[in-house]
Write a protein that holds these residues in place. Structure first.
Motif, PDB file in Angstrom:
ATOM      1  N   LEU A  58       0.704  -1.179  -0.008  1.00 32.45           N
ATOM      2  CA  LEU A  58      -0.072   0.151   0.027  1.00 32.45           C
ATOM      3  C   LEU A  58       0.896   1.263   0.137  1.00 32.45           C
ATOM      4  O   LEU A  58       0.313   2.304  -0.397  1.00 32.45           O
ATOM      5  CB  LEU A  58      -1.016  -0.038   1.322  1.00 32.45           C
ATOM      6  CG  LEU A  58      -2.001  -1.002   1.198  1.00 32.45           C
ATOM      7  CD1 LEU A  58      -2.740  -1.060   2.755  1.00 32.45           C
ATOM      8  CD2 LEU A  58      -3.094  -0.860  -0.019  1.00 32.45           C
ATOM      9  N   GLY A  59       2.128   1.260   0.426  1.00 34.44           N
ATOM     10  CA  GLY A  59       3.002   2.286   0.321  1.00 34.44           C
ATOM     11  C   GLY A  59       3.677   2.590  -0.736  1.00 34.44           C
ATOM     12  O   GLY A  59       4.295   3.534  -0.839  1.00 34.44           O
ATOM     13  N   ILE A 179      -8.252  -3.549 -12.663  1.00 35.35           N
ATOM     14  CA  ILE A 179      -7.434  -4.121 -11.673  1.00 35.35           C
ATOM     15  C   ILE A 179      -6.125  -4.940 -12.135  1.00 35.35           C
ATOM     16  O   ILE A 179      -5.064  -5.189 -11.327  1.00 35.35           O
ATOM     17  CB  ILE A 179      -8.221  -5.013 -10.908  1.00 35.35           C
ATOM     18  CG1 ILE A 179      -7.608  -5.500  -9.473  1.00 35.35           C
ATOM     19  CG2 ILE A 179      -8.573  -6.317 -11.703  1.00 35.35           C
ATOM     20  CD1 ILE A 179      -7.323  -4.433  -8.404  1.00 35.35           C
ATOM     21  N   VAL A 180      -6.237  -5.344 -13.195  1.00 41.55           N
ATOM     22  CA  VAL A 180      -4.897  -5.732 -13.594  1.00 41.55           C
ATOM     23  C   VAL A 180      -4.067  -5.037 -14.789  1.00 41.55           C
ATOM     24  O   VAL A 180      -3.557  -5.631 -15.778  1.00 41.55           O
ATOM     25  CB  VAL A 180      -5.119  -7.224 -14.369  1.00 41.55           C
ATOM     26  CG1 VAL A 180      -5.488  -8.337 -13.450  1.00 41.55           C
ATOM     27  CG2 VAL A 180      -6.321  -7.201 -15.439  1.00 41.55           C
ATOM     28  N   SER A 181      -4.439  -3.784 -14.849  1.00 35.81           N
ATOM     29  CA  SER A 181      -3.887  -3.034 -15.853  1.00 35.81           C
ATOM     30  C   SER A 181      -2.142  -2.887 -15.656  1.00 35.81           C
ATOM     31  O   SER A 181      -1.769  -2.976 -14.395  1.00 35.81           O
ATOM     32  CB  SER A 181      -4.304  -1.326 -15.490  1.00 35.81           C
ATOM     33  OG  SER A 181      -3.540  -0.450 -16.474  1.00 35.81           O
ATOM     34  N   GLY A 182      -1.665  -3.129 -16.688  1.00 38.42           N
ATOM     35  CA  GLY A 182      -0.287  -3.304 -16.942  1.00 38.42           C
ATOM     36  C   GLY A 182       0.260  -4.746 -16.612  1.00 38.42           C
ATOM     37  O   GLY A 182       1.630  -4.975 -16.821  1.00 38.42           O
ATOM     38  N   PHE A 183      -0.491  -5.512 -16.319  1.00 36.82           N
ATOM     39  CA  PHE A 183      -0.073  -6.901 -15.923  1.00 36.82           C
ATOM     40  C   PHE A 183       0.297  -7.704 -17.240  1.00 36.82           C
ATOM     41  O   PHE A 183      -0.248  -7.239 -18.343  1.00 36.82           O
ATOM     42  CB  PHE A 183      -1.100  -7.831 -15.506  1.00 36.82           C
ATOM     43  CG  PHE A 183      -1.521  -8.002 -14.027  1.00 36.82           C
ATOM     44  CD1 PHE A 183      -1.403  -9.083 -13.375  1.00 36.82           C
ATOM     45  CD2 PHE A 183      -1.680  -6.661 -13.064  1.00 36.82           C
ATOM     46  CE1 PHE A 183      -1.649  -9.140 -12.088  1.00 36.82           C
ATOM     47  CE2 PHE A 183      -1.679  -6.912 -11.978  1.00 36.82           C
ATOM     48  CZ  PHE A 183      -1.703  -8.037 -11.460  1.00 36.82           C
ATOM     49  N   ALA A 286      -1.363  -1.285  -6.374  1.00 37.67           N
ATOM     50  CA  ALA A 286      -1.445  -0.164  -7.003  1.00 37.67           C
ATOM     51  C   ALA A 286      -2.524   0.412  -7.857  1.00 37.67           C
ATOM     52  O   ALA A 286      -3.140   1.171  -7.536  1.00 37.67           O
ATOM     53  CB  ALA A 286      -0.266   0.266  -7.678  1.00 37.67           C
ATOM     54  N   ASN A 287      -2.926  -0.597  -8.684  1.00 40.00           N
ATOM     55  CA  ASN A 287      -4.206  -0.753  -9.191  1.00 40.00           C
ATOM     56  C   ASN A 287      -5.517  -0.556  -8.727  1.00 40.00           C
ATOM     57  O   ASN A 287      -6.263   0.276  -8.795  1.00 40.00           O
ATOM     58  CB  ASN A 287      -4.414  -1.869 -10.375  1.00 40.00           C
ATOM     59  CG  ASN A 287      -3.237  -1.799 -11.397  1.00 40.00           C
ATOM     60  OD1 ASN A 287      -2.967  -0.660 -12.005  1.00 40.00           O
ATOM     61  ND2 ASN A 287      -3.210  -2.838 -12.111  1.00 40.00           N
ATOM     62  N   TRP A 288      -5.562  -1.264  -7.560  1.00 43.13           N
ATOM     63  CA  TRP A 288      -6.739  -1.130  -6.546  1.00 43.13           C
ATOM     64  C   TRP A 288      -6.839  -0.029  -6.000  1.00 43.13           C
ATOM     65  O   TRP A 288      -7.826   0.828  -5.974  1.00 43.13           O
ATOM     66  CB  TRP A 288      -6.549  -2.210  -5.547  1.00 43.13           C
ATOM     67  CG  TRP A 288      -7.743  -2.428  -4.458  1.00 43.13           C
ATOM     68  CD1 TRP A 288      -9.050  -2.448  -4.937  1.00 43.13           C
ATOM     69  CD2 TRP A 288      -7.615  -2.018  -3.352  1.00 43.13           C
ATOM     70  NE1 TRP A 288      -9.841  -2.421  -3.837  1.00 43.13           N
ATOM     71  CE2 TRP A 288      -8.899  -2.183  -2.601  1.00 43.13           C
ATOM     72  CE3 TRP A 288      -6.520  -1.734  -2.428  1.00 43.13           C
ATOM     73  CZ2 TRP A 288      -9.379  -1.736  -1.241  1.00 43.13           C
ATOM     74  CZ3 TRP A 288      -6.907  -1.571  -0.891  1.00 43.13           C
ATOM     75  CH2 TRP A 288      -8.157  -1.544  -0.531  1.00 43.13           C
ATOM     76  N   VAL A 289      -5.652   0.450  -5.355  1.00 44.94           N
ATOM     77  CA  VAL A 289      -5.536   1.849  -4.725  1.00 44.94           C
ATOM     78  C   VAL A 289      -6.108   2.962  -5.839  1.00 44.94           C
ATOM     79  O   VAL A 289      -6.870   3.864  -5.150  1.00 44.94           O
ATOM     80  CB  VAL A 289      -4.474   2.167  -4.052  1.00 44.94           C
ATOM     81  CG1 VAL A 289      -4.227   3.576  -3.515  1.00 44.94           C
ATOM     82  CG2 VAL A 289      -4.049   1.316  -2.677  1.00 44.94           C
ATOM     83  N   ASN A 290      -5.530   2.874  -6.906  1.00 43.21           N
ATOM     84  CA  ASN A 290      -5.771   3.823  -7.757  1.00 43.21           C
ATOM     85  C   ASN A 290      -7.000   3.967  -8.476  1.00 43.21           C
ATOM     86  O   ASN A 290      -7.931   4.772  -8.363  1.00 43.21           O
ATOM     87  CB  ASN A 290      -4.784   3.916  -9.041  1.00 43.21           C
ATOM     88  CG  ASN A 290      -5.019   5.015 -10.047  1.00 43.21           C
ATOM     89  OD1 ASN A 290      -5.728   5.855  -9.572  1.00 43.21           O
ATOM     90  ND2 ASN A 290      -4.149   4.784 -11.255  1.00 43.21           N
ATOM     91  N   TYR A 291      -7.419   2.782  -9.161  1.00 45.99           N
ATOM     92  CA  TYR A 291      -8.607   2.691 -10.023  1.00 45.99           C
ATOM     93  C   TYR A 291      -9.877   1.994  -9.168  1.00 45.99           C
ATOM     94  O   TYR A 291     -10.908   2.756  -9.386  1.00 45.99           O
ATOM     95  CB  TYR A 291      -8.404   1.597 -11.050  1.00 45.99           C
ATOM     96  CG  TYR A 291      -7.258   2.042 -12.128  1.00 45.99           C
ATOM     97  CD1 TYR A 291      -7.506   3.220 -12.917  1.00 45.99           C
ATOM     98  CD2 TYR A 291      -6.371   1.372 -12.188  1.00 45.99           C
ATOM     99  CE1 TYR A 291      -6.528   3.473 -13.674  1.00 45.99           C
ATOM    100  CE2 TYR A 291      -5.213   1.665 -12.982  1.00 45.99           C
ATOM    101  CZ  TYR A 291      -5.458   2.636 -14.002  1.00 45.99           C
ATOM    102  OH  TYR A 291      -4.425   3.057 -14.744  1.00 45.99           O
ATOM    103  N   ALA A 312     -18.547   5.334  -9.788  1.00 49.11           N
ATOM    104  CA  ALA A 312     -18.163   3.665  -9.561  1.00 49.11           C
ATOM    105  C   ALA A 312     -16.662   3.572  -9.975  1.00 49.11           C
ATOM    106  O   ALA A 312     -16.233   3.930 -10.503  1.00 49.11           O
ATOM    107  CB  ALA A 312     -19.105   2.835 -10.648  1.00 49.11           C
ATOM    108  N   PRO A 313     -16.163   2.707  -9.064  1.00 50.91           N
ATOM    109  CA  PRO A 313     -14.714   2.168  -9.520  1.00 50.91           C
ATOM    110  C   PRO A 313     -14.692   1.760 -10.770  1.00 50.91           C
ATOM    111  O   PRO A 313     -15.640   1.311 -11.152  1.00 50.91           O
ATOM    112  CB  PRO A 313     -14.261   1.207  -8.079  1.00 50.91           C
ATOM    113  CG  PRO A 313     -15.249   1.605  -6.959  1.00 50.91           C
ATOM    114  CD  PRO A 313     -16.641   1.843  -7.737  1.00 50.91           C
ATOM    115  N   ALA A 314     -13.528   1.943 -11.058  1.00 47.16           N
ATOM    116  CA  ALA A 314     -13.127   1.370 -12.573  1.00 47.16           C
ATOM    117  C   ALA A 314     -13.002  -0.247 -12.655  1.00 47.16           C
ATOM    118  O   ALA A 314     -12.350  -0.710 -11.945  1.00 47.16           O
ATOM    119  CB  ALA A 314     -12.101   2.040 -13.350  1.00 47.16           C
ATOM    120  N   GLY A 315     -14.006  -0.714 -13.332  1.00 44.92           N
ATOM    121  CA  GLY A 315     -13.869  -2.270 -13.377  1.00 44.92           C
ATOM    122  C   GLY A 315     -13.225  -2.599 -14.750  1.00 44.92           C
ATOM    123  O   GLY A 315     -12.020  -2.591 -14.924  1.00 44.92           O
TER     124      GLY A 315
END
Length: 323
Positions: A58-59, A179-183, A286-291, A312-315
């Motif tokens: 988270l940091g 949630i998997v952006s950049g994976f 990082a994706n969860w915290v951001n998107y 709504a959070p980005a799905g």
């Protein structure tokens, strides 16, 4: 940007030594931003280790995060000093009237029990129900994921023939999911569990989508279609040596346990374990915290759960040509 944690929390020294950006409340108060308020319901017996693992992830985001650690009031941990719990943890009763941008619910060593037989299941149900109105987005991990799928969507777990134990390759099925952006198309992650959730049960639910699975380990990542509920059946937060510690513990207890799959070079437990999941663990959080959290949560925490507040959070990205 840093994660804001108390100066005396044991995780602070470890994270500082690793050059993870942490910040004291005194310094945070002088920054003209609203930090994200994220709670961690820590059900793991190794609470200090789990705190450190999650705070490390988270940091590593560009957003200031303020952490609240939660413990069950209906169950007292036998593996963590009462002084630590008293100093750093709050109970659900303390926060039930508060609202949070995000919540992380960890795993717990109770997976072979029926949910209703877990001593703190009634309180767990309270927290899961509360999270739907008082938390913008919730990350459920391992048993926490199974509990969330069961309580929210009626999807039960089942016992496995053998413990799912090791580091396994996974495939992304919804590359447009934020949630998997950049994976990468495939990635590795650890599992340590005796129970599983059928992929078909999750796929059959109209409010859920399966984002990533493993041929060997099965379901790994799923989410609600609005992105507000995320379910991770593995342990991406684990350190390099966490599975080794679990394996050595079980061997010392005289339990029949296989060497963690795909973990030690040549499956030789005398060698240093590989750490091949770290980058995707950081990216997932990082994706969860951001998107999942920052991009959708309302600026006014009191508006969380109010119709029309925030977004709504980005799905899944609706603008992607692959969608």
């Amino acid at each position: 940007m840093p994660v804001n944690i108390p100066r005396s929390l044991p995780a602070r020294r470890t994270l500082t030594d690793e050059n993870v950006f942490v910040m004291s409340t005194e310094r945070a108060d002088h920054q003209d931003v609203r930090p994200l308020s994220i709670a961690i319901l820590n059900l793991m017996p190794t609470k200090i280790a789990t705190e450190t693992q999650l705070l490390r992830l988270l940091g590593n985001t560009p957003i200031q995060v303020e952490i609240t650690l939660l413990a069950m009031r209906s169950y007292t941990s036998r593996n963590t000093a009462p002084e630590h719990l008293d100093a750093f943890y709050r109970s659900f009763d303390d926060v039930r009237d508060e609202k949070f941008d995000g919540l992380v619910i960890t795993g717990a060593p109770v997976e072979l029990m029926a949910f209703e037989d877990v001593a703190y299941w009634p309180e767990m149900c309270e927290i899961l129900d509360w999270s739907r109105t008082n938390v913008h987005s919730t990350m459920h991990v391992c048993w926490g994921a199974q509990a969330g799928l069961y309580r929210h969507y009626g999807i039960d777990k089942h016992a496995l023939d053998a413990k799912m134990f090791g580091v396994f390759e996974h495939e992304v099925h919804v590359p447009t999911a934020r949630i998997v952006s950049g994976f990468d198309d495939t990635f590795f992650a650890p599992h340590s569990r005796h129970t599983g959730t059928d992929v078909a049960d999750v796929e059959a639910h109209p409010d859920l989508e399966v984002v990533a699975t493993s041929t060997e380990a099965g379901l790994y990542l799923a989410q609600s279609r609005d992105g507000r509920q995320v379910f991770v059946t593995g342990h991406p937060e684990y350190d390099r040596d966490t599975l080794a510690g679990e394996y050595e513990r079980d061997v010392e207890r005289g339990l029949r346990v296989d060497v963690p799959a795909g973990y030690y070079p040549d499956d030789d437990p005398t060698q240093r374990p590989r750490h091949g999941w770290r980058s995707h663990a950081f990216l997932l959080y990082a994706n969860w915290v951001n998107y999942g959290v920052y991009q959708g949560t309302p600026y006014d925490l009191d508006l969380i759960g109010v119709d029309g507040a925030g977004s709504a959070p980005a799905g899944t990205d609706p603008t992607s040509p692959d969608d």
